[in-house]
Scaffold this active site. Structure first.
Site, mmCIF file in Angstrom:
data_model
loop_
_atom_site.group_PDB
_atom_site.id
_atom_site.type_symbol
_atom_site.label_atom_id
_atom_site.label_comp_id
_atom_site.label_asym_id
_atom_site.label_seq_id
_atom_site.Cartn_x
_atom_site.Cartn_y
_atom_site.Cartn_z
ATOM 1 N N CYS A 299 25.669 -27.765 49.529
ATOM 2 C CA CYS A 299 24.904 -26.536 49.726
ATOM 3 C C CYS A 299 25.167 -25.936 51.106
ATOM 4 C CB CYS A 299 23.422 -26.834 49.540
ATOM 5 S SG CYS A 299 22.316 -25.611 50.247
ATOM 6 N N GLY A 300 25.708 -24.721 51.130
ATOM 7 C CA GLY A 300 26.028 -24.062 52.393
ATOM 8 C C GLY A 300 24.812 -23.789 53.238
ATOM 9 N N HIS A 301 23.714 -23.338 52.615
ATOM 10 C CA HIS A 301 22.519 -23.018 53.383
ATOM 11 C C HIS A 301 21.837 -24.283 53.910
ATOM 12 C CE1 HIS A 301 22.694 -18.767 52.717
ATOM 13 N NE2 HIS A 301 22.896 -18.970 51.437
ATOM 14 N N CYS A 302 21.997 -25.389 53.202
ATOM 15 C CA CYS A 302 21.480 -26.663 53.709
ATOM 16 C C CYS A 302 22.209 -27.049 54.987
ATOM 17 C CB CYS A 302 21.651 -27.760 52.665
ATOM 18 S SG CYS A 302 20.786 -27.466 51.106
#
Length: 578
Positions: free
Chosen positions: A128-131
């Protein structure tokens, strides 16, 4: 003027259609009114697509006020346009010290919740990029709290491994943050910077404002953030102080302090009750000294917490779009240009006269991620520098100054005329094609729409389409057959218009394709809700809109392309990145 978001080839992606019902910079972004965003986005940020779809459908069904859907859309424009590149071009979680963050599994989770009075848990996925983008701020917040001896602990769960925990806490997107207070689960609603995380947690676990007992306490608060708000009162048990604390409870992202200490009041230069906003920009300080109540305090903070000219970026977006000021004046310019400082100075001078009424926002045209914002306002890079105004009040409208000159006088006159109600909206239109009426399906643009559609000697059917819309493409052969059927008619016109490049003041398109009938000898406009077949459309036309065909059984708030450009495999179908 489609708004498209593209991510690097190195990321896994798929085609997704996101219909945006309200293009105004509702609370969270400039998005085209009644336009559908065709986005090719990586799987780990598809949640924005689903979020918009759900909100769109919910708003339709409940007839909720437009601002609700607008409020959800910041994220779509701002995060997809401004942070996607940052998220995927580098892994910001690399080499981060996460020693203060607890790593939990199904075997340790319940004990951690039981043994910690206050526990914030983020549920993440390794892809997950936003993680990954959240990791540094989350780790820094955990360390700050640990170093201060706080009871608040921060933890992390890999929900792709601990799937039972994900199901138990209804994790439907990544990252999902849950706050546990004595075992009771609360949703985390704060921001994603270190300051915002710590501020939110402190307000949920302690007093909403720090008690400033000494000048040293005051100085510590000053250094806590770029903006801090202090309630200075002779009596902290009075009505004004109570109103201040009520506001402090509900305003996230800004540290609050309260005091009646004589030394602190002297340091602040305050002799009577006052709300003092200290900031590390512009004039540095603002004071509210009269009519102190909850409403005035909120308005005071809202008007002064941002710079006179706000730079458009991911860090400022939530405050730009999340506030109560729904009129934004935008300066599109290049920081590399020789006259940038001069023009920005003129822009800032004009902003002083409208503080609290409109936000003055600078959009850097050098940033390739802002190209989509320029496109939305119908601007090309060669037309910069330029100024536009957009309002969210009621329905979104955009405005363009008559003069291209950027001076404080021109800008002041322009913005003042908007508030005086003398400005007319600026509507986009393509040029009229030379062969617009040479084919069975006539091509309409903003400049010839009304002369054709409002011709009362004819019945006119218009399909409002987008060039990237999957359902519009499916409709095309059907619509062309319909055009062939009526091509020799003197009474019926079959037409289409690209609604992403042409805007109409009196026609609001909320999905693609939208089909409307303008019956002969009538001022009525009839929406088509029937089946997309030649037979059903013919019946609709010949009955002057009375026979709408069989209504579709499902709404189409968004479309997902299933053609050659779609990924055939479905990865991690249950979870989406938040």
């Amino acid at each position: 003027m489609p708004i498209s978001y593209y991510t690097p080839e190195s990321t896994r992606r798929r085609w997704v259609f996101c219909r945006i019902n309200y293009i105004v910079v509702g609370r969270f972004g400039w998005l085209n009114q009644s336009i559908t965003c065709f986005t090719r986005i990586p799987k780990d940020i598809r949640v924005y697509y689903h979020w918009v779809v759900c909100l769109t459908s919910y708003t339709k069904k409940t007839k909720m006020f437009p601002g609700f859907i607008q409020a959800a859309l910041l994220t779509v424009l701002v995060i997809l346009t401004q942070t996607t590149k940052q998220i995927h071009c580098h892994d910001s979680s690399a080499n981060v010290d996460e020693s203060s963050v607890l790593t939990l599994t199904k075997d340790t989770f319940d004990d951690a919740v039981k043994n910690n009075k206050f526990l914030l848990v983020k549920f993440v996925a390794p892809w997950c990029g936003h993680c990954k983008a959240l990791t540094p701020a989350y780790a820094a917040a955990a360390k700050q709290l640990a170093d201060s001896g706080s009871e608040i602990k921060l933890a992390s769960v890999d929900a792709t491994v601990e799937q039972d925990l994900g199901k138990r806490f209804e994790v439907r997107g990544y990252p999902t943050l849950k706050f546990f207070v004595d075992g009771t689960t609360l949703e985390y609603t704060g921001g994603r910077s270190q300051e915002e995380i710590v501020s939110w947690l402190k307000k949920k676990t302690g007093p909403p404002a720090d008690d400033l007992k000494t000048v040293e306490d005051l100085n510590k608060l000053k250094e806590a953030a770029d903006v801090v708000v202090i309630g200075a009162f002779k009596d902290t048990d009075g009505n004004a102080a109570a109103s201040f604390l009520q506001v402090a409870k509900t305003v996230d992202g800004i540290p609050f302090g309260i005091t009646s200490n004589k030394d602190v009041l002297k340091e602040l230069g305050v002799s009577d009750d006052a709300i003092v906003l200290l900031k590390k920009f512009d004039e540095g300080r603002n004071d509210l000294t009269s009519s102190i109540d909850e409403a005035s305090i909120r308005e005071f903070i809202q008007s002064n917490q941002l710079p006179l000219v706000v730079d458009f970026n991911p860090q400022t977006a939530q405050k730009i779009f999340g506030g109560d000021i729904k009129v934004h004046t935008l300066f599109f310019g290049s920081k590399k240009s020789d006259d940038y400082e001069k023009l920005r100075g003129e822009f800032q001078t004009a902003a002083k006269d409208f503080r609290g009424k409109t936000l003055f926002v600078f959009v850097d045209s050098d940033d390739e991620e802002n190209e989509r914002v320029l496109e939305f306002f119908g601007l090309k890079a060669t037309e910069v520098p330029a100024v536009r105004l957009i309002t969210l009040k009621d329905e979104m409208s955009k405005f363009k100054p008559e003069s291209s000159e950027i001076t404080s006088n021109v800008l002041t006159t322009f913005v003042k005329s908007f508030f005086d109600g003398t400005l007319k909206p600026h509507l986009l239109s393509q040029e009229i094609p030379e062969d617009w009426d040479k084919t069975p399906v006539k091509v309409l643009v903003g400049k010839n729409f009304h002369s054709v559609a409002n011709d009362k000697s004819k019945t006119v059917l218009v399909a409002f389409v987008a060039p990237w819309c999957g359902h519009c493409k499916q409709l095309t052969p059907i619509y062309e057959q319909l055009g062939e059927k009526y091509k020799d008619s003197n009474d019926v016109v079959i037409a289409k218009m690209d609604a992403t490049a042409n805007e109409l003041e009196d026609i609001k398109v909320q999905s693609f394709p939208t089909i409307k009938l303008f019956p002969k000898n009538s001022d009525e406009v009839v929406d088509y809700n029937g089946a997309r077949t030649v037979e059903a459309l013919v019946s609709f036309i010949d009955s002057d809109g009375k026979d709408g065909g069989k209504a579709p059984t499902t709404e189409e708030p968004a479309e997902q392309q299933q053609g050659e450009e779609a990924e055939e495999e479905e990865e991690e179908p249950v979870h989406e990145d938040l």
